[in-house]
Design an enzyme around this catalytic site. Structure first.
Site, PDB file in Angstrom:
ATOM      1  N   GLU A  25       0.817  -1.215   0.000  1.00  0.00           N
ATOM      2  CA  GLU A  25       0.000   0.000   0.000  1.00  0.00           C
ATOM      3  C   GLU A  25       0.850   1.264   0.000  1.00  0.00           C
ATOM      4  O   GLU A  25       0.465   2.279  -0.601  1.00  0.00           O
ATOM      5  CB  GLU A  25      -0.937   0.005   1.219  1.00  0.00           C
ATOM      6  CG  GLU A  25      -2.049  -1.019   1.173  1.00  0.00           C
ATOM      7  CD  GLU A  25      -1.640  -2.379   1.722  1.00  0.00           C
ATOM      8  OE1 GLU A  25      -2.531  -3.231   1.897  1.00  0.00           O
ATOM      9  OE2 GLU A  25      -0.430  -2.585   1.983  1.00  0.00           O
ATOM     10  N   LEU A  26       2.010   1.224   0.670  1.00  0.00           N
ATOM     11  CA  LEU A  26       2.839   2.432   0.709  1.00  0.00           C
ATOM     12  C   LEU A  26       3.383   2.762  -0.670  1.00  0.00           C
ATOM     13  O   LEU A  26       3.367   3.924  -1.092  1.00  0.00           O
ATOM     14  CB  LEU A  26       3.990   2.245   1.702  1.00  0.00           C
ATOM     15  CG  LEU A  26       4.888   3.468   1.863  1.00  0.00           C
ATOM     16  CD1 LEU A  26       4.116   4.658   2.421  1.00  0.00           C
ATOM     17  CD2 LEU A  26       6.096   3.158   2.738  1.00  0.00           C
ATOM     18  N   LYS A 120      24.515   0.941  -1.790  1.00  0.00           N
ATOM     19  CA  LYS A 120      23.985  -0.181  -1.022  1.00  0.00           C
ATOM     20  C   LYS A 120      24.223  -0.023   0.475  1.00  0.00           C
ATOM     21  O   LYS A 120      25.255   0.466   0.917  1.00  0.00           O
ATOM     22  CB  LYS A 120      24.616  -1.493  -1.511  1.00  0.00           C
ATOM     23  CG  LYS A 120      24.306  -1.836  -2.966  1.00  0.00           C
ATOM     24  CD  LYS A 120      22.838  -2.106  -3.202  1.00  0.00           C
ATOM     25  CE  LYS A 120      22.524  -2.377  -4.659  1.00  0.00           C
ATOM     26  NZ  LYS A 120      23.025  -3.663  -5.129  1.00  0.00           N
ATOM     27  N   TRP A 576      20.838 -11.792  -4.932  1.00  0.00           N
ATOM     28  CA  TRP A 576      19.471 -11.290  -5.027  1.00  0.00           C
ATOM     29  C   TRP A 576      18.440 -12.399  -4.922  1.00  0.00           C
ATOM     30  O   TRP A 576      17.288 -12.252  -5.325  1.00  0.00           O
ATOM     31  CB  TRP A 576      19.304 -10.490  -6.310  1.00  0.00           C
ATOM     32  CG  TRP A 576      20.114  -9.218  -6.261  1.00  0.00           C
ATOM     33  CD1 TRP A 576      20.876  -8.765  -5.224  1.00  0.00           C
ATOM     34  CD2 TRP A 576      20.242  -8.247  -7.301  1.00  0.00           C
ATOM     35  NE1 TRP A 576      21.480  -7.568  -5.547  1.00  0.00           N
ATOM     36  CE2 TRP A 576      21.113  -7.231  -6.826  1.00  0.00           C
ATOM     37  CE3 TRP A 576      19.728  -8.146  -8.592  1.00  0.00           C
ATOM     38  CZ2 TRP A 576      21.455  -6.120  -7.587  1.00  0.00           C
ATOM     39  CZ3 TRP A 576      20.072  -7.044  -9.353  1.00  0.00           C
ATOM     40  CH2 TRP A 576      20.918  -6.042  -8.851  1.00  0.00           C
ATOM     41  N   GLU A 620      28.334  -5.561  -3.662  1.00  0.00           N
ATOM     42  CA  GLU A 620      27.332  -5.608  -2.594  1.00  0.00           C
ATOM     43  C   GLU A 620      27.570  -6.755  -1.631  1.00  0.00           C
ATOM     44  O   GLU A 620      27.389  -6.629  -0.422  1.00  0.00           O
ATOM     45  CB  GLU A 620      25.948  -5.743  -3.229  1.00  0.00           C
ATOM     46  CG  GLU A 620      24.822  -6.068  -2.280  1.00  0.00           C
ATOM     47  CD  GLU A 620      23.581  -6.459  -3.059  1.00  0.00           C
ATOM     48  OE1 GLU A 620      22.952  -7.462  -2.684  1.00  0.00           O
ATOM     49  OE2 GLU A 620      23.240  -5.769  -4.035  1.00  0.00           O
ATOM     50  N   HIS A 656      28.161  -5.833 -16.072  1.00  0.00           N
ATOM     51  CA  HIS A 656      27.615  -4.560 -15.590  1.00  0.00           C
ATOM     52  C   HIS A 656      27.540  -4.578 -14.070  1.00  0.00           C
ATOM     53  O   HIS A 656      27.188  -5.592 -13.467  1.00  0.00           O
ATOM     54  CB  HIS A 656      26.218  -4.321 -16.156  1.00  0.00           C
ATOM     55  CG  HIS A 656      25.508  -3.168 -15.504  1.00  0.00           C
ATOM     56  ND1 HIS A 656      25.935  -1.868 -15.647  1.00  0.00           N
ATOM     57  CD2 HIS A 656      24.436  -3.128 -14.683  1.00  0.00           C
ATOM     58  CE1 HIS A 656      25.145  -1.071 -14.947  1.00  0.00           C
ATOM     59  NE2 HIS A 656      24.231  -1.804 -14.351  1.00  0.00           N
ATOM     60  N   HIS A 709      17.947   6.310 -12.166  1.00  0.00           N
ATOM     61  CA  HIS A 709      17.114   6.243 -10.975  1.00  0.00           C
ATOM     62  C   HIS A 709      16.489   7.590 -10.642  1.00  0.00           C
ATOM     63  O   HIS A 709      15.937   7.769  -9.558  1.00  0.00           O
ATOM     64  CB  HIS A 709      17.929   5.712  -9.795  1.00  0.00           C
ATOM     65  CG  HIS A 709      18.225   4.246  -9.911  1.00  0.00           C
ATOM     66  ND1 HIS A 709      17.277   3.284  -9.683  1.00  0.00           N
ATOM     67  CD2 HIS A 709      19.350   3.565 -10.260  1.00  0.00           C
ATOM     68  CE1 HIS A 709      17.802   2.086  -9.867  1.00  0.00           C
ATOM     69  NE2 HIS A 709      19.059   2.233 -10.222  1.00  0.00           N
ATOM     70  N   CYS A 741      22.338   2.143 -15.653  1.00  0.00           N
ATOM     71  CA  CYS A 741      21.688   0.886 -15.313  1.00  0.00           C
ATOM     72  C   CYS A 741      20.570   0.636 -16.322  1.00  0.00           C
ATOM     73  O   CYS A 741      20.407   1.391 -17.286  1.00  0.00           O
ATOM     74  CB  CYS A 741      21.142   0.974 -13.876  1.00  0.00           C
ATOM     75  SG  CYS A 741      20.854  -0.625 -13.092  1.00  0.00           S
TER      76      CYS A 741
END
Length: 769
Positions: A25-26, A120, A576, A620, A656, A709, A741
């Site tokens: 919902e956010l 990150k 991920w 990461e 990448h 982004h 990206c």
């Protein structure tokens, strides 16, 4: 305090909870606000409902102390900027005009003003906005958000504990502001910052806070004596205040090391420590230090970052050992539950027998409460839960999903030669240039193009049975045709098919590999309103049939220009995903690499001469402690080379990476032996190009000139300026031009304009050369 009274006082708690709401919902409310479809008041009402729902759920499950202040519209580090008044000069007018709009401008930028840099959060896939500080930074306390959310929880009759990013971690995460010398150390601002934190703490005490949590995960990293002295000074200063609540200093993601005695001696009432994975070493360290006399210990014995059911017996053993080492031992997850999905009970497509192996945020909350009950009342009080847990662990350990003899035999037979190209880069490069015939400063994109409403609708219609597979594939073909046509018109040199068939760059492959499980509702926040559904790497991995060859071949049939084959690399497939914890990650990475190697070989055999294997998660996943890094980098780079090592010399291998600090892994980037690497560089003003140059990186590179982004469309001159900066570090014959990206989250109008400007910038600079 005796062990018995310590156990009797045990409480259940968590450091933080997923923010998005049961049905995201956010995300929907924030994006509707950006589009002008809901008002600020409506957005705020939705947020308040989510917070109240989370707190009620936690309290109803048996959590004794609920976190407040961990909720965020976008990012908790950005919230800290607001709390301490560290607003970049370029955003001050926007913040003064509208606090909410200015907040989002710092996160996303506007057409005229760039956003904060994003990177990150330690070794997770969560992204935070990097504070920009300088010697002229003036801090000012603004505790409105923290006080308001505390009041909301108190009004519900709960026991809340506000959670703040600690002052030392905040400064260690910061960077020098634009125009400030790179030599500037934000930690020198500590004495200026501490009175602001003291004021916020006083405000929270006055508003009814008994405890406040100060998160200091940066202290689990290797820290210099000066940094450790700064931590000691910070908590000596804050602890000496008389107008404050009790302080719980929380660390997580790894062992504390040299910071443990610093915090143990600090005049604070409680410490939160991680006791999972590598951080289990904290237990021996606490014992060796003689315990934490006079302190409350919040013991993170439930893994807050992975989704496997807890070994309750093992955790109880650790808690029992800790009972004699602190005045009170409470039970928690190892870190905020922000990093796991909300509720595994929502997953209807996973075999019920396998579903028992999983614990999302709600299930982890139950585990914490069960362990607290066992610690307080004894194991007899949870005998049924312990028996059920042992059965679940045995079911997983003996499942045929987790053991495939053929996969294990193939992985065991790998040799060092399998992970090496047949010729060195210099010879490969000449063969590739002859084959591809690309101009100086060749232009390309990273892979994905906007996922249009029509495509998303088609995907939903396919899941709902409103269209068949053939109808869906026609929609995908139409999208690929449009993407190829646009790229040709825009003048890009190396094209991509746009990944219209992929909902996610990891899940797409996971759904086609054995050993993976996919979720329907397992959403986890990556940044802002961007959520991902990490698949679950549950067993041994193999590739039954080609995964990408068909669509790449179709795209190639539409153009005479090179089209890149696009794969997600083995390290990112692990990072991920929720990775299995019952074998070394190096073993799992090798299995994934071999499955991807089959795909690379099939792409090449089908005529694809440029293949990109993305590894955005290489940095990461770098261990937080330097001593642990060589072993990780050895298996991570080997996995990439194993994926790509079987191709011909004239097949060009790209990779990448994005949104990370690359300086620590430049040698590893070199060790990948990719022919071309593209990296995020727009927000960091080509810093990575300078890092590559300083290392002497010998191959081709494309530091990004378009920050995808942000909704901003970079001008031709802006992109050209970044290119000229890149040329100061990377020779023109080795420099590529590309975005930071993939373009999946962007809209077509801004994508078209931005890429047309990118191509124009390349042509402008090419002409200058």
């Amino acid at each position: 305090m005796t062990s018995r009274t310590a156990a009797a006082a045990a409480r259940a708690t968590v450091y933080g909870y997923p923010r998005q709401g049961p049905d995201r919902e956010l995300k929907k409310a924030v994006e509707s606000y950006w589009k002008g479809r809901v008002t600020a008041a409506e957005l705020q009402a939705t947020a308040a409902q989510i917070r109240a729902g989370n707190w009620r759920l936690l309290a109803g499950a048996g959590i004794d102390e609920v976190p407040t202040g961990d909720f965020s519209y976008y990012d908790h580090v950005l919230d800290t900027n607001v709390m301490v008044g560290a607003i970049p000069a370029r955003h001050r007018d926007a913040v003064e005009a509208s606090a909410l709009d200015g907040y989002f401008a710092m996160a996303r930028g506007t057409q005229d003003v760039a956003p904060l840099e994003m990177t990150k959060w330690f070794d997770t896939n969560y992204h935070y906005l990097v504070p920009e500080l300088g010697p002229d930074t003036v801090f000012a306390a603004d505790s409105a958000k923290q006080v308001a959310e505390l009041g909301e929880a108190l009004a519900l009759g709960l026991a809340p504990r506000p959670a703040l990013v600690g002052p030392v971690t905040y400064l260690l995460l910061a960077k020098p502001a634009p125009g400030v010398s790179a030599a500037f150390d934000p930690l020198t601002l500590l004495d200026r910052l501490l009175p602001v934190y003291a004021e916020v703490l006083a405000d929270l005490r006055a508003a009814g806070a008994a405890w406040v949590q100060l998160d200091e995960p940066a202290l689990v990293q290797d820290r210099t004596p000066a940094e450790l002295n700064a931590a000691a000074r910070a908590y000596r200063d804050l602890g000496a205040r008389t107008d404050r609540p009790k302080l719980l200093v929380a660390s997580y993601f790894d062992r504390l090391g040299d910071a443990l005695p610093v915090l143990a001696k600090a005049p604070v009432e409680g410490l939160g420590l991680d006791f999972t994975g590598a951080a289990a070493a904290n237990l021996d360290a606490v014992a060796a230090a003689g315990g934490l006399s006079g302190k409350r210990l919040v013991a993170g014995v439930v893994d807050g970052r992975n989704i496997w059911a807890n070994d309750l017996g093992k955790s109880l053993g650790a808690l029992g050992t800790l009972l004699g080492l602190a005045d009170r031992v409470d039970v928690a997850a190892s870190c905020s539950l922000l990093h796991v999905p909300l509720d595994s009970a929502a997953e209807r497509d996973i075999d019920p027998q396998i579903l028992r192996w999983l614990a999302f945020a709600r299930q982890k909350t139950g585990e914490i409460v069960t362990l607290t009950k066992g610690l307080t009342r004894g194991t007899g009080a949870i005998a049924a839960e312990l028996a059920a847990n042992r059965a679940v662990l045995a079911s997983r350990a003996h499942s045929p999903i987790t053991h495939d003899p053929a996969v294990r035999a193939r992985a065991a037979a790998v040799t060092e030669a399998d992970a090496r190209r047949s010729q060195p880069y210099a010879e490969r490069s000449a063969a590739q240039r002859a084959l591809l015939g690309l101009p100086l400063l060749p232009t390309t994109t990273i892979g994905s193009f906007p996922q249009t409403a029509e495509l998303r609708t088609a995907r939903a219609d396919l899941r709902a049975g409103r269209i068949d597979t053939a109808g869906y594939e026609e929609r995908v073909k139409a999208e690929i045709c449009e993407v190829i046509s646009f790229q040709e018109e825009a003048g890009l040199d190396v094209l991509v098919h746009g990944e219209a068939e992929r909902s996610d760059m990891v899940q797409y492959f996971a759904e086609q590999l054995t050993g993976y499980l996919a979720t329907r509702h397992g959403w986890v926040q990556s940044y802002g309103t961007r959520h991902v559904r990490p698949p679950i790497l549950a067993g041994d991995i193999s590739r039954p049939e080609p995964m990408t060859v068909r669509w790449t071949t179709y795209a190639r049939s539409l153009t005479s220009r090179p089209v890149k084959g696009m794969l997600t690399g083995p390290v990112t497939m692990l990072a991920w995903s929720f990775v299995r914890d019952d074998q070394p990650q190096a073993d799992t990475a090798r299995q994934v690499a071999l499955a991807l190697r089959d795909e690379v070989d099939d792409l090449e055999a089908a005529g694809t001469s440029v293949i990109q294997v993305d590894e955005p998660a290489l940095r990461e996943t770098l261990p937080l402690r330097a001593a642990d890094r060589p072993a990780y980098l050895a298996w991570a780079t080997e996995a990439f080379r194993l994926t790509t090592g079987g191709v011909r010399p004239d097949t060009q291998i790209h990779t990448h990476m994005c949104y990370a600090e690359f300086g620590d892994v430049v040698q590893a980037i070199d060790d990948l032996d990719a022919d071309v690497i593209s990296l995020e560089a727009a927000r960091s003003h080509m810093q990575v190009a300078r890092e590559l140059a300083a290392h002497g990186y010998p191959r081709e590179a494309g530091p990004g000139v378009y920050d995808i982004h942000s909704p901003r469309v970079p001008s031709v001159e802006e992109a050209a300026g970044l290119l000229r900066t890149g040329l100061k570090a990377i020779p023109a014959e080795r420099l590529w031009v590309n975005p930071d990206c993939g373009l999946k989250t962007r809209g077509w109008p801004e994508t078209r304009a931005s890429l047309e400007n990118l191509v124009a910038a390349a042509r402008t600079v090419r002409a200058e050369l």
